[in-house]
Enzyme design. Structure first.
Site, PDB file in Angstrom:
ATOM      1  N   GLU A 379     -34.535  42.912  76.910  1.00  0.00           N
ATOM      2  CA  GLU A 379     -35.445  43.846  76.254  1.00  0.00           C
ATOM      3  C   GLU A 379     -35.107  44.005  74.775  1.00  0.00           C
ATOM      4  OE1 GLU A 379     -36.627  47.425  78.345  1.00  0.00           O
ATOM      5  OE2 GLU A 379     -35.294  46.913  80.012  1.00  0.00           O
ATOM      6  N   ASN A 380     -36.026  44.597  74.048  1.00  0.00           N
ATOM      7  CA  ASN A 380     -35.837  45.082  72.686  1.00  0.00           C
ATOM      8  C   ASN A 380     -35.632  43.926  71.693  1.00  0.00           C
ATOM      9  OD1 ASN A 380     -35.583  47.031  70.644  1.00  0.00           O
ATOM     10  ND2 ASN A 380     -34.449  48.387  72.014  1.00  0.00           N
TER      11      ASN A 380
END
Length: 559
Positions: A379-380
């Site tokens: 993620e991110n």
């Protein structure tokens, strides 16, 4: 989190013990000397200490003095009591002290007094003085937290006074008649005859193939994390308060059976996320017994001091609450898949120099728990949107598959309603180009940005978008693509106030079964409790539901 009756009882008891200690007649104390074993945990182990339920571990941060300290991983059902029994002299005054951090941290002597602090955001010294009885030759000192109040830390523990037998060099007798009382694919239960000692036995060390597996105070133990159809050899040694160890017991060979421990030929996994670092984590066996769920995705393995894997960048892999959770789940007939990464925190992907180093970090966790599967939650901007790190993760997973035949690898990532985003498409394309051999691509169909989103329709749309991308990249047909697809939803309210209702999740589960996908999960078991109108919460779903209702629905996933 709230246990007013239990907390009030403990506080009142502590006050009474302190009052009793204050009015006791105190004779002159002998010359002070710290008689505890491993008082600052500088050995890097719990040598000399015994912690309830495997909740204790040694950490390198935070510390008060030296380079190590004790971490007591309190749970909703265990106060993480860590104790040590020492030899003392009768009718003698002793002072026990320790530096502590955390909420509701207790320091005491069994049967003689205790003290506590309700809150210590930085290091605070606790101290209690007590006098031994006329015939007393040993004392148990202890530290503990309080139920549901989070991890506490302790360092530089001191018991000042004369040792009961400073020149004691007599080891306990060896434990006798070591036998296996129960054997399963992933664990063995043992029992043995008690040892004797001139000042008393304080604990037993259980060894698996010559390596310390667990430490207990009684004459039974269960060694978990084993592999099916594998030969092991067990021995046990006794210890006394002076640190003397006995010779080993008889050597016991055990071969674990084949059933229940191997990787299934067809990988189907209903595995909601359970997070020990947040949201009043429930007892996994409570959830299993109530819902029928067997697998948990255990969050999150992060980086500490570079490329070193630990839970939440602070809890060690072994001898803490996370290992306790693994052991409990397996003892109840289930298993876990650790999740690496997540949205925030210090992740391994950016901190490991290359794919080889990252694979070695994954391998440490695989070896620690004898895993059947791992989940990489990408993620991110630091991992998912960083293409260098994407490739590093895929390269590491390729190495993991080569070194661990039969292990299943899962990658989990965000999605649009139409299917994978540009970064998700790249991840899938690179997994093929690099030969990463990923088993399951799991999307997280939530946080689309609109509170009125139909979460069933959006989830099915996103899943079919992923299925089509897998077909395009790998040349699979629909049925094959679905067997490499997973869904990880968010029960109740999402961060964007979308609502996945009980009816929505039931329909999603049924769709997943109809299309025979590989994996169904949700974030999280911690939130699988009702709080209608409560908004977004760590400990409940924000909607009306019964406890563990999403887990019960998920347990009906058969793939």
């Amino acid at each position: 989190m709230h246990a007013p009756n239990r907390r009030a009882t403990a506080v009142g008891a502590a006050a009474l013990l302190l009052a009793g200690a204050a009015i006791a007649a105190v004779p002159s104390s002998a010359s002070a000397a710290n008689i505890l074993t491993n008082p600052g945990f500088e050995t890097g182990t719990l040598s000399g200490w015994s912690c309830s339920g495997g909740t204790g571990s040694v950490v390198s941060t935070p510390v008060h003095g030296g380079s190590k300290a004790l971490a007591g991983a309190v749970t909703a059902s265990d106060n993480a009591k860590c104790a040590q029994t020492v030899a003392v002299q009768p009718n003698t005054t002793y002072t026990l002290s320790s530096w502590v951090r955390g909420n509701y941290v207790y320091l005491g002597v069994t049967g003689a007094g205790s003290t506590w602090t309700p809150s210590a955001s930085d290091w605070k010294q606790l101290s209690v003085t007590f006098t031994t009885g006329a015939a007393q030759t040993s004392a148990e000192v202890y530290l503990n937290g309080w139920f549901g109040q989070g991890t506490y830390y302790a360092d530089d523990v001191s018991l000042d006074g004369p040792g009961g037998n400073p020149a004691d060099t007599q080891a306990p007798t060896a434990p006798t008649n070591l036998v296996a009382t129960a054997t399963a694919a992933t664990q063995v239960s043992l029992s043995w005859g008690a040892s004797t000692d001139n000042v008393g036995v304080t604990g037993y060390d259980v060894y698996r193939n010559g390596t310390l597996a667990t430490t207990v105070t009684g004459t039974t133990a269960t060694v978990t994390g084993l592999t099916a159809s594998t030969a092991y050899t067990f021995t046990v040694k006794a210890r006394d308060a002076a640190g003397n160890a006995s010779t080993a017991s008889n050597s016991l060979p055990v071969t674990t059976p084949s059933g229940g421990g191997g990787t299934p030929g067809s990988f189907k996994q209903a595995a909601p996320y359970l997070y020990n670092g947040w949201g009043n984590p429930p007892s996994p066996t409570t959830v299993m017994n109530a819902s029928g769920i067997k697998w948990f995705t255990l969050a999150f393995v992060l980086a500490q001091n570079g490329c070193n894997p630990t839970w939440d960048s602070q809890r060690p892999l072994l001898n803490g609450v996370d290992q306790q959770t693994v052991n409990a789940v397996r003892a109840a007939g289930g298993d876990v898949v650790p999740s690496f990464g997540g949205w925030s925190g210090n992740k391994l992907g950016p901190n490991c120099a290359d794919a080889t180093a990252l694979a070695a970090a994954y391998q440490k966790v695989i070896d620690a728990y004898q895993l059947k599967a791992i989940d990489i939650d990408i993620e991110n901007t630091d991992e998912f949107e960083n293409h260098t790190v994407q490739d590093r993760i895929l390269g590491a997973l390729k190495i993991v598959k080569q070194k661990n035949p039969g292990i299943r690898t899962i990658v989990t990532f965000g999605t649009a309603i139409s299917g994978p985003t540009a970064d998700g498409n790249r991840l899938i394309e690179q997994s093929k180009a690099l030969g990463a051999d990923i088993d399951v691509f799991t999307i997280m169909p939530f946080d689309f940005g609109n509170a009125s989103t139909d979460m069933y329709a959006a989830t099915v749309s996103a899943a079919n978008g992923l299925k089509n991308k897998l077909k395009s990249v790998y040349g699979w047909d629909d049925a094959t693509a679905y067997t490499h697809l997973g869904i990880s939803g968010m029960n109740g309210l999402s961060d964007n106030n979308e609502t996945t209702s009980i009816a929505n999740w039931t329909a999603i589960r049924d769709w997943a079964n109809t299309n025979h996908i590989a994996r169904l999960a949700f974030w999280s078991v911690n939130r699988d409790r009702g709080c209608a109108g409560g908004g977004l919460q760590e400990t409940c779903s924000g909607i009306a539901q019964s406890d563990w209702q999403f887990s019960t629905i998920t347990a009906g996933f058969t793939g």
